[in-house]
Design an enzyme around this catalytic site. Structure first.
Site, mmCIF file in Angstrom:
data_model
loop_
_atom_site.group_PDB
_atom_site.id
_atom_site.type_symbol
_atom_site.label_atom_id
_atom_site.label_comp_id
_atom_site.label_asym_id
_atom_site.label_seq_id
_atom_site.Cartn_x
_atom_site.Cartn_y
_atom_site.Cartn_z
ATOM 1 N N HIS A 126 28.654 75.571 -56.056
ATOM 2 C CA HIS A 126 27.684 75.017 -57.006
ATOM 3 C C HIS A 126 27.581 75.791 -58.316
ATOM 4 O O HIS A 126 26.584 75.668 -59.029
ATOM 5 C CB HIS A 126 26.291 74.927 -56.356
ATOM 6 N N HIS A 133 30.033 69.580 -56.747
ATOM 7 C CA HIS A 133 28.863 68.728 -56.973
ATOM 8 C C HIS A 133 28.838 68.340 -58.446
ATOM 9 O O HIS A 133 28.523 69.156 -59.303
ATOM 10 C CB HIS A 133 27.582 69.487 -56.618
ATOM 11 N N GLU A 168 23.019 62.711 -46.749
ATOM 12 C CA GLU A 168 22.211 62.178 -47.856
ATOM 13 C C GLU A 168 23.020 61.152 -48.653
ATOM 14 O O GLU A 168 23.102 61.199 -49.874
ATOM 15 C CB GLU A 168 21.757 63.319 -48.781
ATOM 16 N N CYS A 216 15.924 62.514 -56.007
ATOM 17 C CA CYS A 216 16.950 62.905 -56.986
ATOM 18 C C CYS A 216 17.983 61.808 -57.192
ATOM 19 O O CYS A 216 18.478 61.616 -58.310
ATOM 20 C CB CYS A 216 17.658 64.186 -56.540
ATOM 21 N N CYS A 230 15.159 70.564 -54.979
ATOM 22 C CA CYS A 230 15.748 69.916 -56.142
ATOM 23 C C CYS A 230 14.888 68.785 -56.690
ATOM 24 O O CYS A 230 14.855 68.538 -57.898
ATOM 25 C CB CYS A 230 17.150 69.394 -55.805
ATOM 26 N N CYS A 231 14.160 68.082 -55.819
ATOM 27 C CA CYS A 231 13.470 66.859 -56.241
ATOM 28 C C CYS A 231 12.228 67.085 -57.102
ATOM 29 O O CYS A 231 12.059 66.389 -58.115
ATOM 30 C CB CYS A 231 13.126 66.014 -55.019
#
Length: 633
Positions: free
Chosen positions: A139, A189, A315, A333, A411-412
């Site tokens: 990442h 990602h 997800e 997200c 993250c959201c």
């Protein structure tokens, strides 16, 4: 050539419904998330984000890095998304304290940047020799993308260059490795692609356009890349399958992809970058691929709420028409990413469907992801909750009946904060002498062509939208597909205009007053027979709002059978209910339960009224059953 572009960060000042949510973000969400970054929020998951930057700076100086690194490999991105949300808040309403907090965090970030521009606390603290060796899971490029987005926003909002200079230096470091040195590699990602294009437009540095092109164009050309990379290293973050190319949208080159697959957030971030590049370079082949992927999502893989990604496993997207309401993943997200994708599609072609999806996603899944007071957040957005099963059964363990304060993988919440703060960029666009109104968000807008607009509306509850416009040019207003009819007045006169690709165009000479009235009739919605779990069921909508039925209003929701032969009706606006809302009522029957698990006896039905509230308001009155899709009779 772009058909339109976003308005600048500082060009929109919200009022009404939008301002209410931006004020919640500014006064509650941003301060709370700041306390989380510094591990000062009571009852929240430990974050350690600020500490990670402090410890990385120590490591660069050759000092003991304190308590080391803590959190997810992408933990740095929480700081960047918070900074971006803070920048939107400062652009809207000057806040010296918030700006000071942001500047202090930027100082920490600057201290954690290596002399060559590299910036990632996970690798700087843990092991610098492992940099760039695990693009599959590391990442690094994802975090750099969020750094770049935050830097561009903060510069546009404040004029301060420090974070922008950090981001440019970091992007040049990445350019040196992957373009100058021609090192093989693509982001595990996607995210940096769309960020690089934004940085290119701000700085006019062609390195960043070239780098974005490489990351997009190389994706899927070597499906064995991840496996070869994994073979070279002896460490892993999650033991990810290096051959899981569908999961990372890298099984085929992007121009050959026809179906949205894999991790939903990664997918729409990638598609956003693709659509942005297509518009920037007039790449018709790339746009055609984007259009295929858009069609697949919106017409086969999207929930009625605008949510995407139907399974907790990865997800991810699954197959066409697999949209179970009770186990829906529908990550916040991913919904936000779909808004990003829709706006970039508008930059390729003016088509009302993109605006329709943007508002559907925003008013339903995005707003549902945050509690009405801004203090709790959903990661997962189900369309059905059954107390005793949801959050407890192994198949439904991800379906929580109430919003947690925070997450280890957080993250959201900051993503929702930055989207709400920046909604003006998606609501309004411009090109030449034309001002575009994609969403009905009240407030004042200034366009670069000199036109100014003030929108006054109580949308999404009042379906009348008024525009007061000064300047010369055209105003293009989207007419939603759901509005079966509409009426238009220009300078007080009823005017007949036929929409073109979902928009009406009105000439403005110095000044104009426009009044648009949409159809606010509540309506039943059914799903295609191809969606097996929803056969014979109905949902209820009014305007862009999806409604749901909660146990708080209806006792046993599961016993209700909606009578579709009778029209639903809307009540009056109730300012003290769920932050201000309108309830809908449907005629229904209540089925008496059977004594045994199964029964041969006919259902005993009693007439009743079924009361529905907007989906985004659910879960704000305690834990209770909730359903969007209802059985019918």
């Amino acid at each position: 050539m772009k058909t339109q572009k976003q308005i600048p960060v500082t060009s929109y000042k919200a009022s009404g419904f939008t301002e209410k949510y931006q004020n919640i973000v500014h006064s509650t969400v941003i301060p709370y998330q700041y306390s989380v970054l510094w591990d000062k929020a009571d009852g929240a998951e430990k974050s350690h984000v600020a500490a990670n930057f402090i410890n990385a700076a120590k490591a660069l100086r050759g000092e003991d890095p304190g308590d080391g690194f803590y959190g997810m490999v992408f933990q740095d991105s929480d700081a960047y998304k918070w900074l971006e949300a803070a920048a939107y808040a400062v652009a809207d309403k000057p806040d010296e304290n918030l700006e000071r907090q942001a500047d202090e965090l930027i100082d920490l970030i600057a201290d954690a940047q290596d002399k060559d521009g590299y910036l990632n606390t996970f690798f700087t603290i843990k092991d610098t020799e492992k940099r760039w060796t695990n693009l599959l899971e590391g990442h690094e490029l994802y975090c750099s993308g969020h750094l770049i987005e935050a830097a561009c926003t903060y510069y546009e909002a404040t004029g301060k260059r420090k974070l922008l200079d950090i981001a440019v230096k970091n992007a040049e470091c990445i350019y040196d490795r992957f373009v100058k040195q021609n090192t093989e590699g693509i982001p595990g990602h996607p995210e940096i692609e769309l960020a690089l294009l934004r940085l290119y437009r701000l700085t006019e540095n062609k390195h960043f356009l070239e780098l974005a092109k490489k990351f997009i164009n190389e994706r899927g050309k070597a499906p064995d890349f991840w496996a070869r990379e994994a073979k070279k290293r002896s460490w892993s973050v999650w033991n990810s399958d290096p051959w899981g190319n569908d999961y990372r949208q890298s099984a085929k080159p992007v121009r050959e992809q026809t179906e949205a697959v894999g991790h939903a957030v990664r997918a729409v971030y990638l598609y956003t970058g693709m659509a942005d590049l297509a518009a920037e370079t007039e790449d018709k082949e790339l746009f055609a691929a984007c259009r295929r992927l858009w069609e697949n999502i919106v017409h086969r893989k999207m929930y009625i709420t605008g949510g995407i990604g139907s399974t907790v496993q990865g997800e991810a997207f699954t197959v066409d028409y697999d949209l179970p309401p009770d186990t829906a993943y529908s990550e916040t997200c991913a919904a936000i990413g779909l808004i990003f994708f829709a706006e970039k599609m508008l930059e390729n072609e003016i088509n009302g469907e993109y605006g329709d999806v943007m508002e559907l996603v925003f008013y339903n899944t995005v707003l549902a992801g945050m509690q009405l007071d801004g203090k709790r957040f959903f990661y997962v957005n189900p369309l059905e909750v059954d107390i005793g099963i949801s959050g407890k059964a192994c198949t439904h363990s991800h379906v929580l009946p109430s919003r947690p304060k925070w997450y280890a993988c957080a993250c959201c919440p900051p993503n929702a904060a930055r989207l709400i703060g920046s909604i003006g960029k998606y609501a309004y666009g411009e090109k030449g002498d034309t001002a575009y109104c994609h969403l009905f968000t009240s407030g004042k807008v200034s366009f670069s062509n000199g036109m100014k607009l003030e929108c006054t509306t109580s949308y999404p509850y009042d379906m009348t939208i008024k525009y007061n416009i000064s300047g010369r040019g055209k105003v293009a207003v989207r007419i939603p597909k759901w509005s079966r009819e509409f009426s238009l007045k220009v300078n007080g006169r009823v005017t007949s205009v036929i929409p073109k690709n979902g928009y009406i165009y009105i000439d403005v000479d110095e000044k104009a007053k426009i009044e648009l009235a949409l159809d606010g009739t509540p309506r039943y919605v059914r799903a295609s027979n191809k969606v097996p779990r929803l056969t014979g069921m109905t949902a209820l909508m009014r305007g862009p709002l999806v409604y749901c039925f909660e146990g708080t209003d209806n006792d046993d929701v599961r016993s209700i059978r909606i009578d579709r032969s009778q029209k639903p009706f809307a009540g009056e606006f109730e300012p003290d209910l769920l932050g201000g809302t309108i309830q809908l009522t449907a005629k229904a029957f209540r089925a008496e339960d059977c004594d045994d698990l199964y029964s041969s006896e006919a259902e005993k039905l009693t007439p009743c009224d079924a009361v529905a509230v907007p989906y985004y308001t659910w879960g704000n009155r305690g834990e209770n059953d909730m359903r969007v899709w209802m059985n019918t009779i």
